[in-house]
Enzyme design. Sequence first.
Site: not given
Ligand code: XLS
Length: 437
Positions: A101, A104
């Site tokens: 993200h 991140d």
């Molecule tokens: C949350 C999601 C998230 C997505 C990316 O539950 O799995 O991690 O994969 O935003």
Amino acid sequence: MAEYFPEVPKIQYEGPKSKNPLAFKHYNPEEVVAGKPMKEHLRFAVAYWHTFRGTGQDPFGVGTMIRPWEDPQDSVANAKRRVEVAFEFMEKLGVPYYCFHDRDVAPEGRTLRETNANLDAIVPVLKEHQERTGIKLLWGTANLFSNPRFVHGAATSCNADVFAYAAAQVKKALEVTKELGGENYVFWGGREGYTTLWNTDVKRELDHLAAFLHMAVDYAQKIGFTGQFLIEPKPKEPTKHQYDFDVLNCIAFLKTYGLDKHFKLNIETNHATLAGHTMMHELELARVHGLLGSIDANRGDLLLGWDTDQFPTDLYLTTEVMLVVLRNGGLAPGGLNFDAKVRRESFEPIDLFYAHIGGMDAFARGLKIAAQILEDGWLDELIHERYRSWDSGIGARIEAGEVGFEELEAYMLEKGEAAPNTSGRQELIENIINQYL
Ligand code: XLS
Ligand code: NI
Ligand code: NI
């Protein structure tokens, strides 16, 4: 460059008999299975958020993770150092991809302009390490859920300014993903859903979500981003009801709003089980609609009703997943992203290696088993036999669209009774599958 995991060598394949916890027992990247090297089937990715940003915090206590390279100030300098950590980790592990993200990889600033500048400071560092190591970006995404501004959602917020902020954020995230050669771009629904219907205009929210996704498609075309767009279904958490509930809900949404040509699905194991489905169900439903795009590999806990995001180690699960992936003809440009986190109790850096090695080995075995099942042919033969009544006679005529209710009534009046059914053989199938495990 400093070394952050000095006790860990490059992880090698040592075969099933190895007792070395820092070696692969099954994942042998160049080994050819079902016509191509394992690494091309599996296309593993590390999730930046869990592996490099996970603190072990839970609703009852603060973080537990020991991460000596982290500085409590979430500075750009710290973010740069973290890139070094991440690439050392991924290089030693031998994964070809990672996912992130926007938030991140770089800290949020006081304004959008400052936040974008932070990202711009990190992207060249990521790019340099990608070029140095050959590790690529499987997908990028935007975090549209952590900041309090997204309390009511992003594209589905009741606050139009928040929609605008989210749009600006995705615009930037798309540019960054393109710059880093990202092969996909993911939309996971964050807080796009509702907590109570009493205060929610569902129609307006869904229309806004669709408008947002159309804007993303348009902008991607404008800047020449050719990666695959993916929606990641999840039924609940953080909202009580997420709009992208499950595969079939997403398909209905995409088709309703004319988006199905532009999106495929990124399917996550723990989201499938939260929706009351098996992972195999979700994958198979996506596959038969031509929408299986990518996988977030993890697992939940049978006894816990939330997204525990554990590393996948269950061979039955990985076999089912890889069976569908093989039938899909592979996942590319998607891959298998470990959207999984080490337990709060597994707080040492080395646990990150154990976790990923275990997940990669479990998938490598699942791949080998699934390939063998398909090669042996009995399963396809059994399914083929089960539907044999459709290959000729009345079945073939129905499938060809040659008959309607009147012809079918005449056929049955003449015949008097349907042909006898045959056994489904579930137990036999399960017994044979167990012989492979
Ligand atoms: C949350 C999601 C998230 C997505 C990316 O539950 O799995 O991690 O994969 O935003
Ligand atoms: Ni996910
Ligand atoms: Ni998840």
